[in-house]
Design a protein around this motif. Structure first.
Motif, mmCIF file in Angstrom:
data_model
loop_
_atom_site.group_PDB
_atom_site.id
_atom_site.type_symbol
_atom_site.label_atom_id
_atom_site.label_comp_id
_atom_site.label_asym_id
_atom_site.label_seq_id
_atom_site.Cartn_x
_atom_site.Cartn_y
_atom_site.Cartn_z
ATOM 1 N N ASP A 117 5.328 1.287 -7.954
ATOM 2 C CA ASP A 117 5.785 1.909 -6.718
ATOM 3 C C ASP A 117 7.219 2.400 -6.881
ATOM 4 O O ASP A 117 7.808 2.320 -7.971
ATOM 5 C CB ASP A 117 5.655 0.942 -5.536
ATOM 6 C CG ASP A 117 6.488 -0.329 -5.721
ATOM 7 O OD1 ASP A 117 7.440 -0.316 -6.525
ATOM 8 O OD2 ASP A 117 6.182 -1.343 -5.064
ATOM 9 N N GLU A 118 7.819 2.880 -5.805
ATOM 10 C CA GLU A 118 9.161 3.468 -5.891
ATOM 11 C C GLU A 118 10.225 2.439 -6.251
ATOM 12 O O GLU A 118 11.302 2.789 -6.724
ATOM 13 C CB GLU A 118 9.518 4.125 -4.560
ATOM 14 C CG GLU A 118 9.488 3.185 -3.368
ATOM 15 C CD GLU A 118 9.793 3.878 -2.059
ATOM 16 O OE1 GLU A 118 9.856 3.172 -1.028
ATOM 17 O OE2 GLU A 118 9.954 5.103 -2.071
ATOM 18 N N LYS A 149 -2.538 3.267 -3.515
ATOM 19 C CA LYS A 149 -2.219 3.724 -4.865
ATOM 20 C C LYS A 149 -2.031 5.231 -4.953
ATOM 21 O O LYS A 149 -1.533 5.732 -5.969
ATOM 22 C CB LYS A 149 -3.321 3.292 -5.839
ATOM 23 C CG LYS A 149 -4.684 3.872 -5.545
ATOM 24 C CD LYS A 149 -5.730 3.217 -6.428
ATOM 25 C CE LYS A 149 -7.137 3.649 -5.996
ATOM 26 N NZ LYS A 149 -8.180 2.877 -6.630
ATOM 27 N N GLU A 151 0.116 7.137 -3.446
ATOM 28 C CA GLU A 151 1.537 7.439 -3.592
ATOM 29 C C GLU A 151 2.010 7.161 -5.018
ATOM 30 O O GLU A 151 2.794 7.920 -5.589
ATOM 31 C CB GLU A 151 2.354 6.613 -2.596
ATOM 32 C CG GLU A 151 3.851 6.908 -2.629
ATOM 33 C CD GLU A 151 4.619 6.086 -1.615
ATOM 34 O OE1 GLU A 151 5.860 6.046 -1.717
ATOM 35 O OE2 GLU A 151 3.982 5.467 -0.726
ATOM 36 N N GLU A 152 1.505 6.064 -5.599
ATOM 37 C CA GLU A 152 1.886 5.732 -6.966
ATOM 38 C C GLU A 152 1.336 6.753 -7.953
ATOM 39 O O GLU A 152 2.033 7.171 -8.887
ATOM 40 C CB GLU A 152 1.378 4.326 -7.319
ATOM 41 C CG GLU A 152 1.992 3.225 -6.465
ATOM 42 C CD GLU A 152 1.442 1.856 -6.825
ATOM 43 O OE1 GLU A 152 0.727 1.757 -7.856
ATOM 44 O OE2 GLU A 152 1.709 0.890 -6.093
#
Length: 237
Positions: A117-118, A149, A151-152
């Motif tokens: 993630d970020e 997931k 966004e990842e």
């Protein structure tokens, strides 16, 4: 008489091997051997760090040893490393490497996909994938649009490791690119039915329409088995 008895003994055992009780015995024996020696076999696959002139060359060691033993024109490690670097600079994958890679890909359709993630928090998930006919180094998989997931995956960074086959074959890579593919799931139905039987049947028509297809483009990959450890390069940065 001894020769005749040996012949009939061989004939009878050959027949027995074809029947279920003997097949089960052989399978049990093979599994017992695999369990007994699994530790040693897995240990032989580990890549230990090895530095030469401050450069980590562990993945190159099998190639270095091969060239030193088979190519008399090479008389030093430095010459071999320079030759390997020159070969890897070629953007076209060699046909022998492509055939080896295709052999590995043909035996698996299951991978561990690792993303972060970020905040850099890693996560891994088991995924099924398919490969189209023209590019074995580009793998496709689908996911629902409302999962965390997404966004990842859209960050484009990931690492993969396929599940080991019965021969210990695995493919691993962290040099890759992840992106949304221009496909709908139904457009890939024939490939899924052939490579991942039952996958399409588990999804409703609505789920198939919503599914987002991602592509993983491998720039290079490490091929491991019980007996070989090599790296193939598809795209040079």
């Amino acid at each position: 008489m001894t020769v005749i008895l040996l012949f009939f003994n061989f004939y009878i055992w050959q027949k027995l091997v074809r029947y279920n009780p003997m097949q089960l015995f052989i399978k049990h024996y093979n599994n017992r051997l695999r369990v007994q020696y699994a530790g040693a076999l897995l240990a032989s696959k580990r890549w230990l760090q090895f530095y030469y002139h401050k450069r980590e060359i562990s993945r190159m060691i099998p190639q270095i040893l091969y060239f030193l033993h088979t190519k008399p024109q090479f008389t030093s490690i430095d010459e071999v490393i320079a030759y390997i670097d020159k070969q890897n600079a070629n953007p076209h994958i060699h046909q022998n490497d492509l055939r080896k890679f295709q052999k590995f890909v043909n035996q698996t359709n299951e991978m561990m996909l690792s993303t972060s993630d970020e905040n850099g928090q890693p996560s891994s998930r088991q995924m099924r994938f398919i490969v189209l006919d023209d590019a074995p180094n580009i793998w496709y998989f689908g996911t629902a649009p409302d999962t965390p997931k997404i966004e990842e995956l859209d960050r484009g960074l990931a690492a993969i490791h396929t599940m080991p086959t019965s021969e210990g074959m695995t493919i691993a890579s962290s040099r890759l690119r992840v992106y949304r593919a221009q496909y709908k799931l139904d457009e890939l139905a024939d490939y899924y039915n052939a490579q991942v039987p039952g996958f399409m049947d588990s999804l409703s028509a609505e789920d198939r329409e919503r599914e987002i297809i991602y592509a993983i483009e491998l720039k290079s990959a490490r091929l491991d088995s019980w007996t070989q450890h090599e790296e193939v390069t598809f795209i040079n940065d």
